[in-house]
Design an enzyme around this catalytic site. Structure first.
Site, PDB file in Angstrom:
ATOM      1  N   GLY A  34      48.273 119.100  55.012  1.00 22.63           N
ATOM      2  CA  GLY A  34      48.701 118.889  53.638  1.00 22.63           C
ATOM      3  C   GLY A  34      48.833 120.170  52.837  1.00 22.63           C
ATOM      4  O   GLY A  34      48.776 121.277  53.365  1.00 22.63           O
ATOM      5  N   TYR A  35      49.053 119.985  51.533  1.00 24.88           N
ATOM      6  CA  TYR A  35      49.319 121.077  50.586  1.00 24.88           C
ATOM      7  C   TYR A  35      50.495 121.898  51.100  1.00 24.88           C
ATOM      8  O   TYR A  35      50.392 123.077  51.364  1.00 24.88           O
ATOM      9  CB  TYR A  35      48.085 121.941  50.368  1.00 24.88           C
ATOM     10  CG  TYR A  35      48.086 122.610  49.002  1.00 24.88           C
ATOM     11  CD1 TYR A  35      47.866 121.859  47.858  1.00 24.88           C
ATOM     12  CD2 TYR A  35      48.334 123.968  48.859  1.00 24.88           C
ATOM     13  CE1 TYR A  35      47.877 122.447  46.605  1.00 24.88           C
ATOM     14  CE2 TYR A  35      48.360 124.564  47.613  1.00 24.88           C
ATOM     15  CZ  TYR A  35      48.124 123.790  46.484  1.00 24.88           C
ATOM     16  OH  TYR A  35      48.156 124.387  45.233  1.00 24.88           O
ATOM     17  N   GLY A  39      57.082 126.453  54.877  1.00 20.29           N
ATOM     18  CA  GLY A  39      56.907 126.418  56.327  1.00 20.29           C
ATOM     19  C   GLY A  39      56.803 124.999  56.845  1.00 20.29           C
ATOM     20  O   GLY A  39      57.450 124.631  57.840  1.00 20.29           O
ATOM     21  N   HIS A  40      55.981 124.175  56.181  1.00 19.34           N
ATOM     22  CA  HIS A  40      55.872 122.770  56.575  1.00 19.34           C
ATOM     23  C   HIS A  40      57.222 122.057  56.432  1.00 19.34           C
ATOM     24  O   HIS A  40      57.639 121.300  57.307  1.00 19.34           O
ATOM     25  CB  HIS A  40      54.851 122.044  55.688  1.00 19.34           C
ATOM     26  CG  HIS A  40      53.454 122.544  55.806  1.00 19.34           C
ATOM     27  ND1 HIS A  40      52.812 123.205  54.784  1.00 19.34           N
ATOM     28  CD2 HIS A  40      52.554 122.479  56.815  1.00 19.34           C
ATOM     29  CE1 HIS A  40      51.580 123.519  55.161  1.00 19.34           C
ATOM     30  NE2 HIS A  40      51.406 123.095  56.391  1.00 19.34           N
ATOM     31  N   GLU A 151      54.779 128.660  64.508  1.00 15.82           N
ATOM     32  CA  GLU A 151      54.271 129.683  65.407  1.00 15.82           C
ATOM     33  C   GLU A 151      53.407 130.731  64.710  1.00 15.82           C
ATOM     34  O   GLU A 151      52.989 131.691  65.355  1.00 15.82           O
ATOM     35  CB  GLU A 151      55.445 130.356  66.131  1.00 15.82           C
ATOM     36  CG  GLU A 151      56.117 129.426  67.133  1.00 15.82           C
ATOM     37  CD  GLU A 151      57.293 130.064  67.843  1.00 15.82           C
ATOM     38  OE1 GLU A 151      57.823 131.076  67.325  1.00 15.82           O
ATOM     39  OE2 GLU A 151      57.684 129.566  68.916  1.00 15.82           O
ATOM     40  N   LYS A 152      53.132 130.549  63.427  1.00 14.02           N
ATOM     41  CA  LYS A 152      52.195 131.465  62.774  1.00 14.02           C
ATOM     42  C   LYS A 152      50.859 131.427  63.506  1.00 14.02           C
ATOM     43  O   LYS A 152      50.225 132.457  63.711  1.00 14.02           O
ATOM     44  CB  LYS A 152      51.996 131.089  61.304  1.00 14.02           C
ATOM     45  CG  LYS A 152      51.076 132.059  60.555  1.00 14.02           C
ATOM     46  CD  LYS A 152      50.797 131.577  59.151  1.00 14.02           C
ATOM     47  CE  LYS A 152      49.906 130.348  59.188  1.00 14.02           C
ATOM     48  NZ  LYS A 152      49.489 129.903  57.846  1.00 14.02           N
ATOM     49  N   GLN A 156      47.333 128.325  68.689  1.00 13.38           N
ATOM     50  CA  GLN A 156      47.265 126.872  68.562  1.00 13.38           C
ATOM     51  C   GLN A 156      48.389 126.204  69.352  1.00 13.38           C
ATOM     52  O   GLN A 156      48.162 125.219  70.072  1.00 13.38           O
ATOM     53  CB  GLN A 156      47.361 126.469  67.095  1.00 13.38           C
ATOM     54  CG  GLN A 156      47.470 124.974  66.868  1.00 13.38           C
ATOM     55  CD  GLN A 156      47.475 124.616  65.404  1.00 13.38           C
ATOM     56  OE1 GLN A 156      46.437 124.437  64.780  1.00 13.38           O
ATOM     57  NE2 GLN A 156      48.665 124.532  64.813  1.00 13.38           N
ATOM     58  N   MET A 187      53.845 132.343  55.132  1.00 13.18           N
ATOM     59  CA  MET A 187      53.457 131.241  54.257  1.00 13.18           C
ATOM     60  C   MET A 187      52.231 130.530  54.808  1.00 13.18           C
ATOM     61  O   MET A 187      52.124 130.303  56.006  1.00 13.18           O
ATOM     62  CB  MET A 187      54.603 130.260  54.073  1.00 13.18           C
ATOM     63  CG  MET A 187      55.734 130.814  53.248  1.00 13.18           C
ATOM     64  SD  MET A 187      56.944 129.544  52.821  1.00 13.18           S
ATOM     65  CE  MET A 187      58.035 130.494  51.767  1.00 13.18           C
ATOM     66  N   SER A 189      48.970 127.568  53.345  1.00  9.17           N
ATOM     67  CA  SER A 189      48.342 126.818  52.257  1.00  9.17           C
ATOM     68  C   SER A 189      47.210 127.616  51.631  1.00  9.17           C
ATOM     69  O   SER A 189      46.894 127.452  50.452  1.00  9.17           O
ATOM     70  CB  SER A 189      47.819 125.478  52.782  1.00  9.17           C
ATOM     71  OG  SER A 189      48.873 124.690  53.290  1.00  9.17           O
TER      72      SER A 189
END
Length: 287
Positions: A34-35, A39-40, A151-152, A156, A187, A189
């Protein structure tokens, strides 16, 4: 499906996902905490173009936060995120609560130890156990055809790909490029935690990685010299920053490389005030 639907109950989400799979629909998933920032939204717009139905999830996963981290203070604006989801063409916004995702006595975990010994896995013990477990649960609940991740957090994506492949989960994992502010800051959150002064120097995180790439392309092959140059750069330009790690690693195994290869990843994590910021740059000398 007409209009966006918000689903909170995991079993209801799973029933929908299984029905879509029976119908042979292509379902895209964008898992988030969220937030949302651009990017999202870029992940959702890309996914929207490649699926019949798009699910975005918002779940601040407690099991990937360590002691003293920002679990209880993680930024949130569910109403704004919901409006943005509608704008991006999301069909289902999945927003489960913690107690429904982790029932009392929960004790089953997914670990990918080979890829989590370095970088954030080393400095945040248990973090990727929480990530892999919750993503596995989301895949089982949503039943997506593919899932899109930024990919930041390169590590992960690597962890989730390996987990999906080795557990035979029928989901395609799509990594998408880092989205940056106009001054180069990746970017996040957590950028909201930065003071005005911290925000002004934060773009130097990426500039340090660009310095490293320039040195490599100019012929420098000594990893120690490369790391020292970037550390010195950060000390000069981000004096208030505390470097968590600066590593050159194999993009697939996430193992530190002792000499520059034709394809490697430069990865950094730096604490700046209340924020822990990560960034990376993949450097392919054949391109």
């Amino acid at each position: 499906m007409s209009g966006m639907k918000r689903v909170q109950n995991p079993r209801s989400m799973q029933e929908l996902g299984l029905e879509w799979r029976r119908q042979g629909l292509c379902v895209g998933l964008v898992p988030t905490m969220g937030y949302w920032h651009e990017g999202h939204l870029s992940l959702m717009r890309w996914a929207r173009e490649h699926c019949d139905l798009l699910v975005a999830s918002i779940f601040v996963n407690p099991t990937q936060f360590g002691p003293g981290e920002d679990l209880e203070n993680y930024p949130s604006d569910i109403e704004l995120d919901s409006a943005l989801a509608t704008e991006c063409g999301v069909d289902v916004l999945f927003t489960p609560c913690r107690d429904d995702m982790y029932l009392p006595g929960h004790g089953t975990w997914v670990n990918v130890p080979e890829l989590t010994k370095n970088l954030c896995g080393r400095s945040r013990p248990g973090h990727f156990q929480g990530v892999a477990t919750v993503v596995c649960k989301l895949f089982n609940l949503v039943q997506p055809t593919f899932a899109a991740f930024g990919e930041k957090d390169w590590q992960q994506v690597a962890v989730i790909r390996k987990m999906t492949r080795e557990l035979d989960i029928p989901v395609r994992v799509e990594g998408r490029p880092i989205v940056r502010e106009s001054d180069g800051l990746a970017m996040s959150s957590r950028n909201v935690y930065l003071t005005v002064e911290e925000r002004a120097v934060a773009p130097h995180i990426q500039k340090g990685l660009c310095l490293l790439e320039g040195m490599v392309r100019a012929g420098e092959r000594d990893c120690g010299a490369l790391r020292k140059a970037v550390r010195d750069y950060y000390a000069a330009w981000i004096p208030s920053g505390v470097l968590d790690y600066l590593e050159l690693v194999d993009p697939e195994t996430i193992e530190t490389v002792d000499h520059v290869r034709s394809d490697f990843l430069a990865a950094v994590a730096l604490r700046l005030g209340k924020a822990r910021l990560i960034d990376n740059k993949r450097i392919n000398l054949e391109k």
